[in-house]
Design a protein around this motif. Structure first.
Motif, PDB file in Angstrom:
ATOM      1  N   LEU A   1     -13.909   5.108 -37.716  1.00 13.43           N
ATOM      2  CA  LEU A   1     -14.779   6.096 -38.358  1.00 13.43           C
ATOM      3  C   LEU A   1     -15.636   5.451 -39.441  1.00 13.43           C
ATOM      4  O   LEU A   1     -16.824   5.766 -39.573  1.00 13.43           O
ATOM      5  CB  LEU A   1     -13.950   7.244 -38.936  1.00 13.43           C
ATOM      6  CG  LEU A   1     -13.458   8.249 -37.902  1.00 13.43           C
ATOM      7  CD1 LEU A   1     -12.408   9.163 -38.507  1.00 13.43           C
ATOM      8  CD2 LEU A   1     -14.619   9.050 -37.336  1.00 13.43           C
ATOM      9  N   THR A   2     -15.060   4.545 -40.200  1.00  7.76           N
ATOM     10  CA  THR A   2     -15.817   3.836 -41.232  1.00  7.76           C
ATOM     11  C   THR A   2     -16.968   3.058 -40.601  1.00  7.76           C
ATOM     12  O   THR A   2     -18.105   3.094 -41.086  1.00  7.76           O
ATOM     13  CB  THR A   2     -14.887   2.889 -42.027  1.00  7.76           C
ATOM     14  OG1 THR A   2     -13.880   3.680 -42.659  1.00  7.76           O
ATOM     15  CG2 THR A   2     -15.648   2.094 -43.068  1.00  7.76           C
ATOM     16  N   VAL A   3     -16.684   2.371 -39.514  1.00 10.88           N
ATOM     17  CA  VAL A   3     -17.709   1.600 -38.800  1.00 10.88           C
ATOM     18  C   VAL A   3     -18.792   2.546 -38.265  1.00 10.88           C
ATOM     19  O   VAL A   3     -19.991   2.274 -38.406  1.00 10.88           O
ATOM     20  CB  VAL A   3     -17.075   0.782 -37.653  1.00 10.88           C
ATOM     21  CG1 VAL A   3     -18.134   0.192 -36.737  1.00 10.88           C
ATOM     22  CG2 VAL A   3     -16.176  -0.310 -38.215  1.00 10.88           C
ATOM     23  N   ALA A   4     -18.384   3.649 -37.666  1.00  8.19           N
ATOM     24  CA  ALA A   4     -19.357   4.599 -37.109  1.00  8.19           C
ATOM     25  C   ALA A   4     -20.238   5.179 -38.207  1.00  8.19           C
ATOM     26  O   ALA A   4     -21.461   5.287 -38.032  1.00  8.19           O
ATOM     27  CB  ALA A   4     -18.633   5.712 -36.353  1.00  8.19           C
ATOM     28  N   ARG A   5     -19.647   5.538 -39.340  1.00  8.18           N
ATOM     29  CA  ARG A   5     -20.439   6.069 -40.463  1.00  8.18           C
ATOM     30  C   ARG A   5     -21.488   5.065 -40.915  1.00  8.18           C
ATOM     31  O   ARG A   5     -22.599   5.429 -41.272  1.00  8.18           O
ATOM     32  CB  ARG A   5     -19.526   6.412 -41.642  1.00  8.18           C
ATOM     33  CG  ARG A   5     -18.669   7.623 -41.427  1.00  8.18           C
ATOM     34  CD  ARG A   5     -17.796   7.906 -42.650  1.00  8.18           C
ATOM     35  NE  ARG A   5     -16.759   8.839 -42.311  1.00  8.18           N
ATOM     36  CZ  ARG A   5     -15.454   8.559 -42.293  1.00  8.18           C
ATOM     37  NH1 ARG A   5     -15.025   7.348 -42.631  1.00  8.18           N
ATOM     38  NH2 ARG A   5     -14.582   9.473 -41.967  1.00  8.18           N
ATOM     39  N   LYS A   6     -21.099   3.798 -40.899  1.00  7.44           N
ATOM     40  CA  LYS A   6     -21.989   2.728 -41.358  1.00  7.44           C
ATOM     41  C   LYS A   6     -23.185   2.541 -40.423  1.00  7.44           C
ATOM     42  O   LYS A   6     -24.304   2.314 -40.883  1.00  7.44           O
ATOM     43  CB  LYS A   6     -21.179   1.427 -41.463  1.00  7.44           C
ATOM     44  CG  LYS A   6     -21.962   0.238 -41.959  1.00  7.44           C
ATOM     45  CD  LYS A   6     -21.008  -0.890 -42.309  1.00  7.44           C
ATOM     46  CE  LYS A   6     -21.094  -2.013 -41.322  1.00  7.44           C
ATOM     47  NZ  LYS A   6     -20.228  -3.147 -41.674  1.00  7.44           N
ATOM     48  N   HIS A   7     -22.974   2.649 -39.130  1.00  5.20           N
ATOM     49  CA  HIS A   7     -24.015   2.279 -38.171  1.00  5.20           C
ATOM     50  C   HIS A   7     -24.787   3.447 -37.555  1.00  5.20           C
ATOM     51  O   HIS A   7     -25.906   3.239 -37.087  1.00  5.20           O
ATOM     52  CB  HIS A   7     -23.423   1.434 -37.041  1.00  5.20           C
ATOM     53  CG  HIS A   7     -22.968   0.095 -37.495  1.00  5.20           C
ATOM     54  ND1 HIS A   7     -23.836  -0.896 -37.897  1.00  5.20           N
ATOM     55  CD2 HIS A   7     -21.718  -0.426 -37.638  1.00  5.20           C
ATOM     56  CE1 HIS A   7     -23.146  -1.969 -38.259  1.00  5.20           C
ATOM     57  NE2 HIS A   7     -21.856  -1.705 -38.104  1.00  5.20           N
ATOM     58  N   LEU A   8     -24.211   4.635 -37.531  1.00  2.00           N
ATOM     59  CA  LEU A   8     -24.938   5.750 -36.915  1.00  2.00           C
ATOM     60  C   LEU A   8     -26.169   6.075 -37.758  1.00  2.00           C
ATOM     61  O   LEU A   8     -26.108   6.101 -38.976  1.00  2.00           O
ATOM     62  CB  LEU A   8     -24.044   6.975 -36.760  1.00  2.00           C
ATOM     63  CG  LEU A   8     -23.079   6.866 -35.595  1.00  2.00           C
ATOM     64  CD1 LEU A   8     -22.073   8.002 -35.620  1.00  2.00           C
ATOM     65  CD2 LEU A   8     -23.815   6.852 -34.264  1.00  2.00           C
ATOM     66  N   GLY A   9     -27.268   6.290 -37.089  1.00  6.68           N
ATOM     67  CA  GLY A   9     -28.516   6.558 -37.789  1.00  6.68           C
ATOM     68  C   GLY A   9     -29.345   5.310 -38.015  1.00  6.68           C
ATOM     69  O   GLY A   9     -30.467   5.376 -38.482  1.00  6.68           O
TER      70      GLY A   9
ATOM     71  N   MET B   1     -24.639   2.302 -31.026  1.00  8.59           N
ATOM     72  CA  MET B   1     -23.370   2.305 -30.295  1.00  8.59           C
ATOM     73  C   MET B   1     -22.912   0.877 -30.010  1.00  8.59           C
ATOM     74  O   MET B   1     -21.725   0.577 -30.101  1.00  8.59           O
ATOM     75  CB  MET B   1     -23.483   3.098 -28.993  1.00  8.59           C
ATOM     76  CG  MET B   1     -23.639   4.561 -29.210  1.00  8.59           C
ATOM     77  SD  MET B   1     -22.240   5.251 -30.128  1.00  8.59           S
ATOM     78  CE  MET B   1     -22.456   6.967 -29.785  1.00  8.59           C
ATOM     79  N   ALA B   2     -23.848  -0.009 -29.681  1.00  5.84           N
ATOM     80  CA  ALA B   2     -23.497  -1.414 -29.425  1.00  5.84           C
ATOM     81  C   ALA B   2     -22.972  -2.061 -30.706  1.00  5.84           C
ATOM     82  O   ALA B   2     -21.974  -2.791 -30.669  1.00  5.84           O
ATOM     83  CB  ALA B   2     -24.705  -2.177 -28.890  1.00  5.84           C
ATOM     84  N   ARG B   3     -23.613  -1.784 -31.850  1.00 10.10           N
ATOM     85  CA  ARG B   3     -23.140  -2.352 -33.120  1.00 10.10           C
ATOM     86  C   ARG B   3     -21.754  -1.809 -33.483  1.00 10.10           C
ATOM     87  O   ARG B   3     -20.892  -2.542 -33.948  1.00 10.10           O
ATOM     88  CB  ARG B   3     -24.138  -2.056 -34.245  1.00 10.10           C
ATOM     89  CG  ARG B   3     -25.383  -2.932 -34.186  1.00 10.10           C
ATOM     90  CD  ARG B   3     -26.192  -2.839 -35.462  1.00 10.10           C
ATOM     91  NE  ARG B   3     -26.650  -1.486 -35.741  1.00 10.10           N
ATOM     92  CZ  ARG B   3     -27.759  -0.940 -35.223  1.00 10.10           C
ATOM     93  NH1 ARG B   3     -28.515  -1.631 -34.396  1.00 10.10           N
ATOM     94  NH2 ARG B   3     -28.103   0.290 -35.533  1.00 10.10           N
ATOM     95  N   ILE B   4     -21.565  -0.517 -33.253  1.00 11.05           N
ATOM     96  CA  ILE B   4     -20.252   0.091 -33.523  1.00 11.05           C
ATOM     97  C   ILE B   4     -19.194  -0.557 -32.636  1.00 11.05           C
ATOM     98  O   ILE B   4     -18.121  -0.952 -33.115  1.00 11.05           O
ATOM     99  CB  ILE B   4     -20.310   1.620 -33.298  1.00 11.05           C
ATOM    100  CG1 ILE B   4     -21.189   2.275 -34.373  1.00 11.05           C
ATOM    101  CG2 ILE B   4     -18.902   2.220 -33.301  1.00 11.05           C
ATOM    102  CD1 ILE B   4     -21.578   3.707 -34.063  1.00 11.05           C
ATOM    103  N   ALA B   5     -19.474  -0.679 -31.354  1.00 11.78           N
ATOM    104  CA  ALA B   5     -18.522  -1.290 -30.417  1.00 11.78           C
ATOM    105  C   ALA B   5     -18.185  -2.708 -30.836  1.00 11.78           C
ATOM    106  O   ALA B   5     -17.008  -3.098 -30.848  1.00 11.78           O
ATOM    107  CB  ALA B   5     -19.100  -1.274 -29.001  1.00 11.78           C
ATOM    108  N   ASN B   6     -19.202  -3.490 -31.210  1.00 11.56           N
ATOM    109  CA  ASN B   6     -18.970  -4.877 -31.611  1.00 11.56           C
ATOM    110  C   ASN B   6     -18.103  -4.966 -32.857  1.00 11.56           C
ATOM    111  O   ASN B   6     -17.169  -5.766 -32.914  1.00 11.56           O
ATOM    112  CB  ASN B   6     -20.304  -5.596 -31.858  1.00 11.56           C
ATOM    113  CG  ASN B   6     -21.054  -5.881 -30.584  1.00 11.56           C
ATOM    114  OD1 ASN B   6     -20.472  -5.962 -29.508  1.00 11.56           O
ATOM    115  ND2 ASN B   6     -22.353  -6.016 -30.698  1.00 11.56           N
ATOM    116  N   GLU B   7     -18.402  -4.137 -33.853  1.00 14.85           N
ATOM    117  CA  GLU B   7     -17.628  -4.218 -35.093  1.00 14.85           C
ATOM    118  C   GLU B   7     -16.199  -3.711 -34.899  1.00 14.85           C
ATOM    119  O   GLU B   7     -15.260  -4.278 -35.458  1.00 14.85           O
ATOM    120  CB  GLU B   7     -18.322  -3.458 -36.223  1.00 14.85           C
ATOM    121  CG  GLU B   7     -17.674  -3.738 -37.567  1.00 14.85           C
ATOM    122  CD  GLU B   7     -18.490  -3.293 -38.757  1.00 14.85           C
ATOM    123  OE1 GLU B   7     -17.868  -3.085 -39.815  1.00 14.85           O
ATOM    124  OE2 GLU B   7     -19.728  -3.163 -38.651  1.00 14.85           O
TER     125      GLU B   7
END
Length: 93
Positions: free
Chosen positions: A33-41, A49-55
């Motif tokens: 969730l922390t990663v998703a909050r950081k990258h969404l938007g 989504m690719a950045r979230i998956a990678n992190e």
């Protein structure tokens, strides 16, 4: 067994393995969730989504393909659920 049934069985098995991993390491959820909050938007949805998956792959025991075209059904479902949760959080504020 028809191919659509085999596909359903494969997806269910992937989800079972993933849920088991989450139960074994509950911190994965908060980290994700922390990663998703950081990258969404940031940029386009596909790139985010690719950045979230990678992190997530780099920081947890969960492995998601680097290439969005190779996401499994379980990967896509998990990423979409993260997106929904973060969107709902933002809507509350």
């Amino acid at each position: 067994m028809a191919s659509s049934e085999m596909q359903k069985v494969r997806v269910i098995n992937e989800l079972r393995a993933f849920i088991k991993k989450l139960l074994q390491d509950p911190q994965i959820l908060e980290q994700s969730l922390t990663v998703a909050r950081k990258h969404l938007g940031e940029g386009g949805d596909r790139e985010a989504m690719a950045r979230i998956a990678n992190e997530i792959s780099d920081t947890t025991s969960v492995h998601i393909s680097d290439d969005p075209t190779e996401f499994s059904e379980a990967d896509r479902l998990y990423l979409e659920l993260l997106k929904e949760v973060v969107s709902e959080e933002k809507a509350l504020y």
